[in-house]
Scaffold this motif. Structure first.
Motif, PDB file in Angstrom:
ATOM      1  N   SER A 142       0.846  -1.205   0.000  1.00  0.00           N
ATOM      2  CA  SER A 142       0.000   0.000   0.000  1.00  0.00           C
ATOM      3  C   SER A 142       0.876   1.247   0.000  1.00  0.00           C
ATOM      4  O   SER A 142       0.647   2.199  -0.749  1.00  0.00           O
ATOM      5  N   GLU A 191       1.127   4.328  -2.589  1.00  0.00           N
ATOM      6  CA  GLU A 191       0.896   5.670  -2.042  1.00  0.00           C
ATOM      7  C   GLU A 191       2.038   6.597  -2.491  1.00  0.00           C
ATOM      8  O   GLU A 191       1.827   7.714  -2.945  1.00  0.00           O
ATOM      9  N   HIS A 208      -4.833  -2.202  -5.070  1.00  0.00           N
ATOM     10  CA  HIS A 208      -3.543  -1.553  -4.831  1.00  0.00           C
ATOM     11  C   HIS A 208      -3.280  -1.244  -3.361  1.00  0.00           C
ATOM     12  O   HIS A 208      -2.247  -0.658  -3.052  1.00  0.00           O
ATOM     13  N   GLY A 209      -4.211  -1.569  -2.466  1.00  0.00           N
ATOM     14  CA  GLY A 209      -3.894  -1.399  -1.053  1.00  0.00           C
ATOM     15  C   GLY A 209      -4.985  -0.750  -0.237  1.00  0.00           C
ATOM     16  O   GLY A 209      -6.070  -0.428  -0.732  1.00  0.00           O
ATOM     17  N   GLN A 210      -4.667  -0.534   1.048  1.00  0.00           N
ATOM     18  CA  GLN A 210      -5.650  -0.115   2.058  1.00  0.00           C
ATOM     19  C   GLN A 210      -5.511   1.337   2.476  1.00  0.00           C
ATOM     20  O   GLN A 210      -6.401   1.883   3.103  1.00  0.00           O
ATOM     21  N   SER A 211      -4.356   1.965   2.203  1.00  0.00           N
ATOM     22  CA  SER A 211      -4.228   3.368   2.607  1.00  0.00           C
ATOM     23  C   SER A 211      -5.117   4.196   1.673  1.00  0.00           C
ATOM     24  O   SER A 211      -5.496   3.723   0.600  1.00  0.00           O
ATOM     25  N   SER A 266      -3.834   4.571  -2.025  1.00  0.00           N
ATOM     26  CA  SER A 266      -3.831   3.307  -2.778  1.00  0.00           C
ATOM     27  C   SER A 266      -5.252   2.768  -2.922  1.00  0.00           C
ATOM     28  O   SER A 266      -5.590   2.149  -3.937  1.00  0.00           O
ATOM     29  N   ALA A 267      -6.108   3.035  -1.930  1.00  0.00           N
ATOM     30  CA  ALA A 267      -7.510   2.592  -2.043  1.00  0.00           C
ATOM     31  C   ALA A 267      -8.235   3.402  -3.115  1.00  0.00           C
ATOM     32  O   ALA A 267      -9.155   2.904  -3.766  1.00  0.00           O
ATOM     33  N   THR A 309      -7.910   1.687  -6.294  1.00  0.00           N
ATOM     34  CA  THR A 309      -8.374   0.294  -6.276  1.00  0.00           C
ATOM     35  C   THR A 309      -9.765   0.246  -6.906  1.00  0.00           C
ATOM     36  O   THR A 309     -10.654   0.993  -6.499  1.00  0.00           O
TER      37      THR A 309
END
Ligand SMILES: Cc1ncc(COP(=O)(O)O)c(C=O)c1O
Length: 461
Positions: A114, A118, A141-144, A147-148, A151
């Motif tokens: 993530s 970012e 692409h991730g949780q931050s 990056s979210a 997604t």
């Protein structure tokens, strides 16, 4: 002091008291140790690990030389301040530059996938002075928050979290098996690439900063784009001065039978983000780009740093990981054993009604399960059934969520998340004999699921 639990159930119960657990943390076993392809739970049961930890341990669990490098470095120095560089950081970046095609040369490091995306998002915005980006529907692409925001999944990944950073537009997934653009055609017409061009020209200024994508969309269900699609999208990006950012979180450093998955498509992205397979187990990620982009961004004030950026322990261990992959010829092993595995999966595709498609690259493979080949209706129940059968028989597969209800929106979210796809990603040290051993279990599970969930679709009128 009360004695500690000795069973999986005991640890899960204690975990419920002190950990924030949620539906992504429901595995019924509690791993205690690992060795190569195998891991053992706290009750001493052995499992073949087809998830390679969290798709990180490409060398297998606790490879002796890897562990030695980790321990040796831990005895020397573990962490230094972010103003320092570490020798292992320099050597790791140098090794990565030697492996990657030109002009990819300069890297900076941090910890998670993530975080790498970012930072790549900040890099492309600073470098281009533009903020819009494009990404793929179904991509992960991730949780931050940054990056979210790139997604391409909605539902529970967005609901209740408020607005994401603005700027991202999404283009259609190059998902040939379920393509909405050429399903009535004899072959692919690249309609999804035309649609992507329309999205860019109608939903953005026409010149977004970058295109973020996974060259192999694993979390979405091992979706592999065609070379024609990639080349057309890259052409569209280059015409508009859009940077390409390949997210190689789980495909980097050998998993697909090449060092990077993008190499299957004969192009070099402007920026690559790497994580899981880079550290090999320790939390290490990198953003890699050309000297030209890196230097120009720094000249504009780009300043990526975090407490663990370039930690000696992480970089030394990541370097050992890549050196072992190189020395033991494991990229080639992933290619050869992966081809053998794929040939056997293709036989299952031919034989079984519920196997819609076998696909993937190297040792990043999967089977898309359907209720029948004609309708291609996603077979969520079958996928959960095979996963459970494999678990009961000592093979751990990435978990497939059980269908909670048949509400059309839930079904849609499950399909967008690839919940009908079994994913096979063992350590790339695996042998053909170990593939045979694993396939025996998978095939038995598939035959049970075939008996219970296959249905005959009505003939077309
Ligand atoms: C392609 C891709 N990008 C980014 C991430 C996020 O990585 P992390 O969980 O380390 O933040 C993942 C995780 O699965 C991934 O598959």
């Amino acid at each position: 002091m009360a004695s500690l639990p000795t069973t999986n159930a005991g640890w899960l119960e204690l975990g419920n008291q002190y950990l924030l657990r949620h539906p992504m943390r429901t595995a019924p076993l509690v791993p205690e140790r690992g060795d190569g392809l195998y891991m053992w739970d706290v009750e001493g049961r052995r499992f073949i690990d087809f998830q390679s930890g969290q798709l990180c341990v490409t060398l297998g669990h606790s490879h002796p030389e890897y562990v030695k490098a980790l321990c040796d470095q831990a005895h020397k120095i573990i962490q230094v301040g972010t103003t320092f560089i570490a020798p292992s950081e320099v050597l790791l970046a140098k090794k990565m530059a030697e492996i990657a095609p030109d002009p990819l040369q300069k890297s900076f490091f941090a910890c998670t996938g993530s975080e790498s995306n970012e930072m790549a998002l900040r890099l492309v915005r600073k470098y281009t002075d533009r903020f819009e980006v494009i990404a793929l529907m179904r991509g992960y692409h991730g949780q931050s928050y940054g990056s979210a925001s790139i997604t391409g999944r909605g539902g529970m990944l967005r609901e209740g979290y408020g607005p994401m950073p603005t700027g991202a537009s999404f283009i259609p997934t190059p998902y040939e098996y379920r393509c909405q653009f050429c399903r009535d055609e004899a072959c692919c017409n690249l309609g999804c690439a035309d649609a992507a061009e329309n999205v860019i020209d109608s939903s953005t200024s026409g010149r977004p900063a970058a295109f973020f994508f996974e060259p192999l969309m694993s979390a979405a269900g091992q979706i592999v784009p065609s070379k024609e699609w990639i080349q057309r999208i890259v052409e569209i990006c280059r015409e508009r001065d859009i940077l390409t950012v390949a997210d190689e979180a789980l495909t980097c450093f050998g998993r697909t039978g090449k060092w990077f998955a993008f190499e299957h498509f004969d192009f070099v992205p402007d920026i690559v983000t790497c994580s899981k397979g880079l550290g090999g187990a320790v939390p290490l990620c990198a953003v890699m780009t050309s000297a030209e982009i890196a230097d120009a961004a720094v000249a504009k004030g780009f300043m990526p740093f975090s407490s663990h950026a370039g930690d000696p322990l992480l970089c030394e261990t990541g370097l050992a990981n890549i050196e072992i992959v190189d020395r033991e010829n494991l990229v080639e092993n992933a290619r050869v054993v992966g081809n053998y595995f794929m040939d056997r999966l293709k036989v299952l595709e031919d034989e079984l009604e519920i196997v819609g498609e076998a696909r993937g690259l190297g040792l990043c493979l999967g089977l898309e399960l359907v209720t029948d080949k004609r309708s291609r209706t996603p077979n969520f129940e079958g996928a959960a059934m095979v996963t459970e059968y494999c678990y009961e028989n000592g093979l751990w597969l990435p978990i497939v969520p059980r269908m909670q209800n048949k509400d059309p929106l839930s079904l849609r979210f499950m399909e967008l998340s690839g919940s009908q796809v079994l994913r096979f990603m063992p350590p790339i040290t695996i042998t053909e004999a170990q593939i045979d051993e694993s396939l025996e279990i998978i095939e038995a599970g598939l035959r049970i699921a075939e008996e219970r969930t296959a249905r005959v679709a009505p003939a077309a009128v």
